[in-house]
Write an enzyme that holds these catalytic residues in place. Sequence first.
Site, PDB file in Angstrom:
ATOM      1  N   GLU A   1      -4.730  -6.994  14.847  1.00 15.45           N
ATOM      2  CA  GLU A   1      -4.252  -5.650  14.505  1.00 15.45           C
ATOM      3  C   GLU A   1      -5.408  -4.647  14.605  1.00 15.45           C
ATOM      4  O   GLU A   1      -5.200  -3.475  14.878  1.00 15.45           O
ATOM      5  CB  GLU A   1      -3.643  -5.631  13.083  1.00 15.45           C
TER       6      GLU A   1
ATOM      7  N   HIS B   1      -4.394 -33.233  17.176  1.00 15.58           N
ATOM      8  CA  HIS B   1      -3.186 -33.943  17.602  1.00 15.58           C
ATOM      9  C   HIS B   1      -2.108 -32.975  18.061  1.00 15.58           C
ATOM     10  O   HIS B   1      -0.942 -33.350  18.166  1.00 15.58           O
ATOM     11  CB  HIS B   1      -2.671 -34.819  16.456  1.00 15.58           C
TER      12      HIS B   1
ATOM     13  N   GLY C   1      -4.934  -2.054   5.070  1.00  9.57           N
ATOM     14  CA  GLY C   1      -4.077  -3.168   4.654  1.00  9.57           C
ATOM     15  C   GLY C   1      -4.702  -4.526   4.908  1.00  9.57           C
ATOM     16  O   GLY C   1      -4.800  -5.365   4.002  1.00  9.57           O
ATOM     17  N   ARG C   2      -5.156  -4.753   6.127  1.00 12.23           N
ATOM     18  CA  ARG C   2      -5.691  -6.092   6.468  1.00 12.23           C
ATOM     19  C   ARG C   2      -7.083  -6.330   5.904  1.00 12.23           C
ATOM     20  O   ARG C   2      -7.631  -7.420   6.038  1.00 12.23           O
ATOM     21  CB  ARG C   2      -5.659  -6.291   7.981  1.00 12.23           C
TER      22      ARG C   2
ATOM     23  N   GLU D   1      10.610  -4.448   4.702  1.00  8.80           N
ATOM     24  CA  GLU D   1      10.773  -5.860   4.318  1.00  8.80           C
ATOM     25  C   GLU D   1      10.422  -6.063   2.845  1.00  8.80           C
ATOM     26  O   GLU D   1      11.155  -6.721   2.093  1.00  8.80           O
ATOM     27  CB  GLU D   1       9.857  -6.762   5.160  1.00  8.80           C
TER      28      GLU D   1
ATOM     29  N   LYS E   1       0.846  -1.200   0.000  1.00 13.42           N
ATOM     30  CA  LYS E   1       0.000   0.000   0.000  1.00 13.42           C
ATOM     31  C   LYS E   1       0.882   1.251   0.000  1.00 13.42           C
ATOM     32  O   LYS E   1       0.693   2.147  -0.805  1.00 13.42           O
ATOM     33  CB  LYS E   1      -0.915  -0.039   1.216  1.00 13.42           C
TER      34      LYS E   1
ATOM     35  N   LYS F   1       9.188  -0.616  14.469  1.00 12.18           N
ATOM     36  CA  LYS F   1       9.795  -0.244  13.172  1.00 12.18           C
ATOM     37  C   LYS F   1      10.849   0.840  13.378  1.00 12.18           C
ATOM     38  O   LYS F   1      11.927   0.806  12.767  1.00 12.18           O
ATOM     39  CB  LYS F   1       8.723   0.316  12.213  1.00 12.18           C
TER      40      LYS F   1
HETATM   41  O1  F6P Z   1       2.065  -4.501   9.974  1.00 10.65           O
HETATM   42  C1  F6P Z   1       1.776  -3.180   9.745  1.00 10.65           C
HETATM   43  C2  F6P Z   1       1.256  -2.884   8.360  1.00 10.65           C
HETATM   44  O2  F6P Z   1       1.142  -1.499   8.274  1.00 10.65           O
HETATM   45  C3  F6P Z   1      -0.051  -3.578   8.033  1.00 10.65           C
HETATM   46  O3  F6P Z   1      -1.145  -2.928   8.507  1.00 10.65           O
HETATM   47  C4  F6P Z   1       0.032  -3.643   6.540  1.00 10.65           C
HETATM   48  O4  F6P Z   1      -0.868  -4.564   6.043  1.00 10.65           O
HETATM   49  C5  F6P Z   1       1.470  -4.059   6.358  1.00 10.65           C
HETATM   50  O5  F6P Z   1       2.157  -3.315   7.349  1.00 10.65           O
HETATM   51  C6  F6P Z   1       2.048  -3.861   5.000  1.00 10.65           C
HETATM   52  O6  F6P Z   1       1.991  -2.545   4.565  1.00 10.65           O
HETATM   53  P1  F6P Z   1       2.191  -2.134   3.048  1.00 10.65           P
HETATM   54  O7  F6P Z   1       1.082  -2.741   2.257  1.00 10.65           O
HETATM   55  O8  F6P Z   1       2.159  -0.642   3.014  1.00 10.65           O
HETATM   56  O9  F6P Z   1       3.519  -2.660   2.596  1.00 10.65           O
END
Ligand code: F6P
Length: 550
Positions: free
Chosen positions: A356, A387, A269-270, A215, A209, A512
């Site tokens: 979240e 199990h 995002g979620r 990462e 987003k 972060k």
């Molecule tokens: O884990 C935090 C977060 O901001 C989530 O809410 C989001 O889905 C994820 O990082 C990834 O963010 P992006 O889509 O901006 O890479």
Amino acid sequence: MSITEVPAWKKLAAHVPEVRKTHLRELLKDAARSKSMIAEHDGIILDFSRQNATAMTMNLLIELAKEANVPGKIKAMARGDKINTTENRSVLHVALRAQKGEKIVVDGVDVVAEVHKVQRQIKSLSDAVRSGKWKGATGKKLTDVVAIGIGGSYLGPEFVAEAIRNDPAAAKAAVGRRLHFLANVDPTDSARALEGFDPATTLVVVISKTFTTAETMLNARTVRAWLVAKLGEKAVAKHMIAVSTNLKEVAAFGIDPKNAIGFWDWVGGRYSVTSAVGLVPLALQYGWTAVSKFLAGAHAIDRHLLEAPIEKNLPILLGLFGVWNSSFLGHHTRALLPYSQALLKLAPHIQQVDMESNGKRVALDGSVIPFQTGEIDFGEPGTNGQHSFYQLVHQGRVVPADFIGFRKSQTPVALKGEVVSNHDELMANFFAQPDALAFGKTAAELKAENVDESLIPHKEFPGNRPSNVLLLNQLTPYAVGQLLALYEHRTAVQGFIWGLNSFDQWGVELGKVLAKQVRTQLSASRSKKKAPVAGFNPSTTALLERYLAK
Ligand code: F6P
């Protein structure tokens, strides 16, 4: 005003001792009660008769939903009010699956029309790649996709991709194609995601987003280096596309913005699986037909959420029991137990959706909430979970559970000479476990079975452990859409009742920021200057020194 101040909350709190006197063993003898505690909609049966609840509990929970103005808050969400107040944003994942002709206006723009425009773009892009019209730099068809993203830009798409992988029509549409996800910045994850893939036949989709997530960006650079090493810099245009709201950063990364699919800040995002975040990888792998069925299933539950009365409204009922079990009965964990291997990624996705969203400490007005919010969600497909952790669930802690099962298998097997089909064997467990949790087994029953006196306490099951049973017809793309929306809305309903903002995530920021400080230190310490570790507390300093030591 805190929700604890409303009459229904107070009445529910006063009602708890009454419910504690009951046992599901007794409650489940009442056929009329069981009948009244089933809600059914569009092929989904929700049996909530195994909740620690009486008719009075139900009335009070419905009263609570009204006093918390759950129906009004649902309407506000669906019409695009900026209910995510800390980010001044609408929360419109329902618009992502709205039908053509519906209208939701945000800041003067009909977002449904925008959504359909982007869906057409995704369809034509995926059709071009799947048909081979869009070719790679060497002229080969792009048969493999690596989808890079993390959190909401990964968990939902992977959940859906796995859930429909063995749907007969989706599987047929995916013949000859492979889809891998890459989320963890651990280089082992990129090694695994690229395993067996050839850059010449691979399309990379970078999903973020913000397009700034550390990462994801490092993984994107890693995979880009893998592509460029074999195909050269020019190949990026044909082999890398992006899904983002930040087209400026997409361009800065080196992906042509015309190869970027956008979405909007009103998609959290979620809650973004039904945006381009999920639709691009899913359409590339399974084609648009499966995707449109998935969207239709989610839309059907959105309508149900908006239209069904509280007592028949599946997501509202699920949310109310979440509140009842955690805020009143003190059960802070809950289990998602799908009796379907294809739903192996349901729990990880719903963990993010729920934890979240509702793991917050303050109410919308910033006041500290006087009770714990959010629940600890976990889960595993049955019978694997049986199990693994069911021992604790039966005789250790009380963990309210959702059992999810299907009348038909995606991949039926019936062996000659077996008493039941493989799916019936699975479902025998599905029907047995909720009763084992509810009824338990008494010392008297064990005695009657001549169990050795010394073993009776060990073999006793207290029972009275609550669960929901969700029975659906078959795990089709449509049903996956239904399940997704059901659980998205369950979370929203709980947040609406607790009076918090289920749509921001400030709690992920601090870690972060600290990671950035560590990154700077690692870089400086590994440089020629060999900068000493500085600016950390004694414990972290010692650990970093150990990590950096030759
Ligand atoms: O884990 C935090 C977060 O901001 C989530 O809410 C989001 O889905 C994820 O990082 C990834 O963010 P992006 O889509 O901006 O890479």
